[in-house]
Design a protein around this motif. Structure first.
Motif, short mmCIF file in Angstrom:
data_model
loop_
_atom_site.label_atom_id
_atom_site.label_comp_id
_atom_site.label_asym_id
_atom_site.label_seq_id
_atom_site.Cartn_x
_atom_site.Cartn_y
_atom_site.Cartn_z
N ALA A 60 0.82 -1.21 0.00
CA ALA A 60 0.00 0.00 0.00
C ALA A 60 0.86 1.26 0.00
CB ALA A 60 -0.93 0.00 1.21
N SER A 61 2.00 1.21 0.69
CA SER A 61 2.85 2.40 0.76
C SER A 61 3.40 2.79 -0.61
CB SER A 61 4.01 2.18 1.74
OG SER A 61 4.97 1.27 1.23
N LEU A 62 3.59 1.81 -1.47
CA LEU A 62 4.06 2.10 -2.83
C LEU A 62 2.99 2.83 -3.63
CD1 LEU A 62 5.82 -1.29 -3.67
CD2 LEU A 62 6.86 0.81 -2.80
N LEU A 63 1.73 2.53 -3.35
CA LEU A 63 0.65 3.22 -4.05
C LEU A 63 0.46 4.63 -3.52
CD1 LEU A 63 -2.02 0.47 -4.69
CD2 LEU A 63 0.17 0.91 -5.78
N VAL A 64 0.75 4.84 -2.24
CA VAL A 64 0.68 6.19 -1.69
C VAL A 64 1.75 7.07 -2.33
CG1 VAL A 64 0.97 7.56 0.42
CG2 VAL A 64 -0.37 5.46 0.47
N GLN A 65 2.89 6.48 -2.71
CA GLN A 65 3.90 7.26 -3.43
C GLN A 65 3.35 7.74 -4.77
OE1 GLN A 65 7.63 5.11 -3.74
NE2 GLN A 65 7.54 4.45 -1.61
#
Length: 229
Positions: A60-65
């Motif tokens: 999920a953190s990669l999508l927040v980027q």
């Protein structure tokens, strides 16, 4: 349900070190997550994203980027893993945490993107197929589903080849003997299905343009989209 509780307790125990070990336990780490994240296309500036088996929130953190204003729902059975995710995302008000079994989760709203990373392979095959149907229902028209996961080899020889390659790379990774032993023990929770069957289940759930976009031995990224076209 007993298996679900075993999964929960096992991943709660490893939550604190899970992220730092993951790169060593996934030989194709950068490509695996990089390809998965690159597939998460949305026309929305602040897409709604559902992460099934979110764990520490790495995927999920990669999508927040990509989408800093994204609204995330992270659901996982292991509360300690979600505690790590809370630390990762700090006070981000756009992240909701749900500690629950996601197997039969039907969301109260629909999402632009549904993702899962290294989690669905813990489910029995019937639950995998049902989860794909639920994920289709949970998506808005035009939404995409991405499952970055592990699969069973389609023959016993191929499956053993996958496993021997992984064991060789893990044992050369620099992890301690105790860490390697714990990783091997966690594989006892795996209930993997072959890739071909899962692509069929995705298509049967209603997804279009179903594909395996990336594959490295048993690490794969599966994709499908919801469209009326």
């Amino acid at each position: 349900m007993a298996n679900h509780q075993h999964v929960r307790s096992t991943f709660n125990e490893t939550a604190a070190v899970y992220d730092q070990q993951r790169r060593k336990l996934i030989p194709c780490f950068d490509d695996f997550y990089g390809v998965a994240a690159s597939l998460a296309d949305s026309k929305q500036e602040a897409p709604k994203i559902l992460d099934l088996g979110a764990g520490t929130g790495l995927f999920a953190s990669l999508l927040v980027q990509r989408y800093p204003d994204a609204k995330l729902t992270l659901i996982d059975l292991a509360d300690h893993m979600l505690d790590v995710a809370r630390t990762r995302f700090g006070g981000n008000p756009n992240v909701e945490y749900v500690c629950a079994d996601y197997t039969n989760y039907v969301a109260p709203d629909t999402y632009d993107i549904v993702i899962s990373g290294l989690s669905i392979h813990h489910l029995p095959d019937a639950d995998k197929a049902q989860l794909y149907k639920n994920s289709y229902v949970n998506l808005r028209e035009g939404g995409v589903f991405i499952n970055a996961d592990q699969v069973l080899g389609h023959t016993p020889f191929i499956d053993e080849r996958y496993k021997s390659d992984w064991r060789g790379k893990v044992e050369a990774s620099g992890l301690s003997e105790a860490e390697i032993a714990a990783a091997y023990e966690r594989t006892k929770l795996d209930r993997m299905a072959d890739l071909a069957s899962q692509l069929i289940w995705l298509a049967e759930a209603g997804f279009r343009d179903v594909d395996c976009v990336y594959k490295y031995f048993n690490f794969v990224v599966m994709f499908g989209r919801k469209t009326a076209e």
